[in-house]
Design an enzyme around this catalytic site. Structure first.
Site, short mmCIF file in Angstrom:
data_model
loop_
_atom_site.label_atom_id
_atom_site.label_comp_id
_atom_site.label_asym_id
_atom_site.label_seq_id
_atom_site.Cartn_x
_atom_site.Cartn_y
_atom_site.Cartn_z
N CYS A 56 0.84 -1.19 0.00
CA CYS A 56 0.00 0.00 0.00
C CYS A 56 0.88 1.25 0.00
O CYS A 56 1.54 1.54 -0.98
CB CYS A 56 -0.97 -0.04 1.18
SG CYS A 56 -2.37 1.11 1.00
N HIS B 112 -3.53 -5.66 0.96
CA HIS B 112 -2.90 -5.88 2.27
C HIS B 112 -2.92 -7.36 2.65
O HIS B 112 -3.87 -7.79 3.31
CB HIS B 112 -3.65 -5.11 3.35
CG HIS B 112 -3.44 -3.63 3.32
ND1 HIS B 112 -2.46 -3.00 4.05
CD2 HIS B 112 -4.10 -2.65 2.65
CE1 HIS B 112 -2.54 -1.69 3.83
NE2 HIS B 112 -3.53 -1.45 2.99
N GLU C 30 -1.38 -8.76 4.97
CA GLU C 30 -1.32 -8.91 6.43
C GLU C 30 -2.71 -8.83 7.07
O GLU C 30 -2.88 -9.17 8.23
CB GLU C 30 -0.37 -7.87 7.04
CG GLU C 30 -0.93 -6.47 7.22
CD GLU C 30 -0.94 -5.61 5.95
OE1 GLU C 30 -0.76 -6.16 4.84
OE2 GLU C 30 -1.15 -4.38 6.07
#
Lengths: 730, 222
Positions: free
Chosen positions: B86, B196, B198
């Protein structure tokens, strides 16, 4: 050059400051002399409705605020509750209504920023934001502009600071055409032994200013928030503060770093009424005096007067009292984060606030009267007349079931809020288990197996028709939404938005809603730990619907037990828990299907049933019996079923039979529960006499009511998703 | 194996990605401060999501000029694996480790939602645990994720197999050229992506599709 304090205090000057002649006389009595211009300004903000709660205090005292779970009730920056294992949840909701109408992006953004500061001032790390928003009619000329600006402002602030926005609610009603409501809630998590309070003690201890520099923005914001709007209100744009979420992120991290040490005695965010209210509150709570030297205040504009510095509402600023000698380590932390740090004064033993600027004492005032001396008004209040029961004759010629349901699924209240919440980062921090769109949001307590369940609720049209029942219902719905996830409701915050309290019928709404909220809070063991009052929500003499927004917080001890509010698979047995009498008064059906704006009594709230049914749902979740659970609210049973279908596009065959009231009535204390076939008898046994009946099974791609009504789930989904984007495209 | 997460003022996914790295590696990564001009030799460097320096001026541009980035670029050129997520992807394009630019989303609004991605290149240091062409679900959350590059650069990305992830057909959230969600350098060691991983690395958060990014790089480097 003449000094601002040379300005003569005339009746007109007093009136401009929003003080009545009687209040001004009280100020003179407390001072023992005529106040100068700066002192008058300080008194006016401290005694504004926004800061002093002078119209509401008498009634707020009647709310339940205690319980074994409560660590800190109302009166601090935020409420604190015990969530076990040495962890605490810290939360509050606050309004930013007037600024958001005038300047929607900055108004909403700084509302979010302000409530987060209230939470992290207490030593908590913010972990979730929610927003309760009310706009005018969808087709009103300003509505789209306001929705776009407010949503963008909320996202702009929360996304940048990196705290997920996980839920909220939105209503549209013509009463908000000239006065929207933007209520921001923040929930944080702290250790119970590391909670920070405002009270400052220790004569000689340094008073420290940290964060952004002070400018002229927001001067008299608190006074503006304490007056009605008129056509000239948009000229007040300069009183709206401007937010900088990047600075707030740095301030958050720097405060957390300093809080890990033991250098802080007291800390208070500079919110409404800025430096004035933070210093008055800290010193007054600590029972000391305070000496401020405004020449030390970091300013971003030149030639600011002491008056302006004291009343500025520039954002992202904090006031702290440190242990003497700890300034260097604190300064090192703040300068590492690139933030201003300045010792601007010290605590004294005088119980007075003394302010110097350019070598002169420009204000010298007694703290007690500033903090608590505002008059407490027992304003005349007139109870809202009992509304008539719903007139069944209105149902003659009512549309058929399918068209009523499709109308409601695409109505302003029920339509999907995806257009809004996809503009919010709902996942940052990596602990969002259930974000927007559920009954309550679920946020994991980082590094543990437990989660907080959070919901904001109120049904303003109920509160208007019957403030007492409406007040109860707001609390009960928050309770239900939390129970529906499997969590145990623990405590609430509130944001009480009403019109002009000087009108007895408005004060009557306020008193009624608080009576209902208090009753529900006591019956459900759901005390109020923080809150905010926003009065004078009127434009040109027309008040808003009474809107006492509730923010509820609950705890789910084992997060892997959580259930959602969507049907998860075919062949589930669908049960209705709770009694259905078919109550259509003040329902969404009345408003949006019958298009009738008559005032009828809303559904009564039976708090004993709420408690019992909530407990049953929690037990069923705990035993792993449920696949889904959903609170029945706006639009009644038919809408609740449709909502459960469209989530994962799973249909249902409903075998129960009933009339319009049965399908669309908004009777309270009801849930829809879905269980796999092999758990159905266990659920029935657990109900043990409570009103639980099987009403259908999940199957196929259609929602079918008996043999006669069949609606495709994908059509319901499209209608539900289509409304908001269509509104915003115009 | 040494992993480092760079923390800029305004980074807000630094902890999130550190959690995933620790889960994969069994050891917490070093959290490296933007103002430092030394970075211990790292096998893996992650530039996390967020709003570095407030994203004022232009997303990622000030971060790209911070003292620590000189070290990041130097170590990348010596073979360290680098992942920019990002805002981290924006920093990688701003500092020249990856080509192109991330413009404002076509819809002009911030967008946060799950997206379906196709793993276009499973030979990068980070994607070896995915099947080529596999479809995975990973969320995005950005206002400037609209990948743009001139035609020559896009052609080079295709020819050199440097497109790591694309948004699945019909699921491009930002108008990115060629539906690009993530790219890599020709060596496959430097990867930048808008989604993302994560945020979708454990079942409790809705899925584990992102987890293999982290287990994959740890396996590749250990």
């Amino acid at each position: 050059m003449s000094h601002i304090n040379d300005t003569e205090i005339t009746d007109a000057v007093v009136a401009e400051h929003g003080l009545t002649p009687d209040e001004y006389q009280m100020v003179c009595d407390h001072m023992g002399r005529t106040p100068n211009y700066t002192e008058l300004g300080v008194f006016s903000v401290m005694w504004s409705e926004h800061c002093s709660y002078k119209s509401s205090r008498k009634w707020l005292k009647k709310l339940p605020v205690d319980g074994p779970q409560v660590i800190q009730g109302p009166g601090e920056n935020a409420g604190v509750i015990d969530i076990g294992d040495g962890d605490a949840a810290v939360f509050k909701m606050e309004s930013h209504n007037h600024p958001s109408f005038i300047e929607p992006y900055q108004g909403a953004a700084t509302g979010v920023g302000g409530i987060m500061r209230d939470v992290f001032t207490m030593g908590a790390r913010p972990v979730a934001n929610l927003n309760a928003l009310r706009f005018g009619q969808p087709d009103h000329a300003k509505t789209r502009h306001l929705v776009a600006g407010v949503v963008s402002g909320i996202g702009g602030y929360g996304n940048c600071i990196g705290v997920p926005t996980v839920g909220g609610e939105i209503n549209f009603d013509k009463s908000y055409n000239g006065n929207i409501l933007v209520n921001a809630m923040c929930v944080g998590v702290a250790r119970t032994d590391k909670i920070f309070y405002a009270a400052a003690t220790g004569v000689g201890a340094p008073v420290v200013y940290v964060g952004s520099k002070t400018g002229r923005d927001g001067i008299h914001g608190a006074t503006m928030a304490s007056a009605e709007f008129d056509d000239a209100s948009e000229e007040k744009r300069p009183t709206v503060q401007v937010g900088d979420p990047f600075t707030e992120k740095l301030l958050l991290e720097a405060c957390q770093e300093l809080m890990a040490s033991d250098a802080i005695i007291g800390i208070q965010d500079m919110g409404a009424a800025g430096l004035t209210s933070s210093s008055v509150e800290m010193a007054d709570k600590g029972g000391v005096g305070i000496l401020l030297d405004l020449d030390k205040v970091p300013c971003r504009e030149t030639h600011m007067t002491g008056y302006e510095m004291l009343l500025s509402e520039s954002q992202e600023r904090m006031l702290m009292v440190l242990k003497p000698g700890r300034e260097p380590e604190a300064e090192a932390i703040f300068s590492r984060w690139g933030l201003d740090f300045a010792v601007i004064g010290e605590l004294t033993d005088t119980s007075r606030m003394v302010v110097s600027h350019e070598g002169q004492t420009i204000a010298d005032m007694p703290l007690g009267p500033l903090a608590d001396g505002a008059p407490e008004y027992d304003r005349p209040h007139q109870a809202t007349p009992k509304a008539a029961t719903f007139d069944a004759a209105l149902l003659d010629g009512a549309p058929d079931m399918a068209s009523a349901l499709t109308t409601l699924m695409a109505s302003s209240e029920i339509a999907s809020r995806r257009w809004v919440y996809e503009q919010y980062d709902s996942m940052v921090m990596g602990d969002t288990l259930a974000g927007p769109g559920g009954d309550a949001a679920l946020v994991r307590v980082h590094g543990t197996q437990k989660a907080l369940a959070i919901s904001t609720d109120v049904t303003p049209r109920y509160c208007f028709a019957d403030p007492v029942e409406g007040g109860k219902q707001a609390v009960a719905e928050a309770y239900r939404n939390i129970c529906a996830t499997g969590a145990t409701p623990l405590a609430i915050t509130n944001c009480l938005n009403f019109g002009n309290p000087e009108r007895p019928e408005i004060m009557g709404q306020f008193v009624g809603c608080l009576e209902g909220m208090g009753e529900a809070g006591r019956a459900l063991d759901f005390p109020v730990v923080s809150g905010n009052v926003s009065l004078y929500n009127e434009t040109n003499g027309t008040g808003i619907l009474p809107t006492p927004a509730i923010g509820g917080v609950g705890l789910l001890k084992q997060l892997d037990k959580a259930v959602g509010n969507r049907f998860t698979e075919n062949d589930l047995h669908i049960y209705l828990l709770g009694e259905t009498k078919g109550h259509l008064g003040a329902s969404l059906y009345q408003r949006d299907v019958l298009d009738h704006d008559g005032v009828f009594a809303p559904p009564p709230v039976d708090l004993e049933s709420e408690a019992k049914h909530g407990a049953l749902v929690r037990r069923a979740v705990d035993k792993g019996l449920l696949r889904a659970a959903h609170d029945v609210s706006d639009g009644g049973l038919a809408v609740a079923l449709a909502e459960m279908c469209i989530g994962r596009q799973i249909g249902a065959q409903i075998s129960a039979e009933g009339d319009i009231g049965f399908w669309f009535g908004e009777d309270q204390a009801r849930y829809i529960l879905a269980v796999s076939a092999d758990k159905a008898t266990d659920l029935e046994a657990l109900a043990d006499g409570l009103p639980l009946s099987k009403i259908g099974v999940t199957t196929g791609a259609e929602l079918q009511f008996g043999d006669t009504v069949t609606i495709s789930v994908s059509q319901l989904h499209e209608l539900n998703e289509g409304w908001f984007p269509a509104l915003m495209q115009g | 194996m040494q992993a480092s997460v760079i923390v800029f003022p305004g980074s807000n996914c630094d902890r999130d990605v550190a959690v995933c790295i620790e889960a994969a590696m069994g050891k917490a990564p070093l959290m490296a401060w933007h103002g430092d001009s030394d970075l211990p030799k790292s096998d893996l460097i992650v530039l996390p999501g967020g709003f570095s320096y407030g994203d004022y001026l232009r997303c990622g541009s000030m971060a790209a000029n911070s003292p620590i980035m000189r070290e990041v670029v130097a170590q990348a050129k010596k073979g360290a694996a680098v992942l920019g997520i990002c805002n981290g992807f924006q920093v990688l394009t701003e500092c020249g480790l990856l080509p192109g630019v991330l413009m404002q989303n076509k819809g002009l609004n911030f967008v946060c939602r799950n997206t379906r991605l196709t793993v276009t290149n499973n030979k990068t240091a980070f994607t070896a645990q995915y099947k080529a062409g596999e479809e995975i679900t990973v969320p995005v959350a950005h206002n400037e994720g609209n990948y743009f590059a001139d035609d020559d650069t896009l052609k080079r990305l295709q020819d050199d197999d440097c497109i790591a992830f694309t948004y699945a057909a019909g699921d491009n959230p930002n108008g990115a050229c060629l539906d690009i969600a993530g790219i890599c350098d020709p060596s496959g060691r430097i990867v930048g992506m808008m989604p993302h991983p994560e945020r979708r690395a454990e079942a409790a958060l809705g899925g584990e599709d992102g987890k293999r990014m982290f287990s994959g790089i740890v396996e590749a480097l250990s």
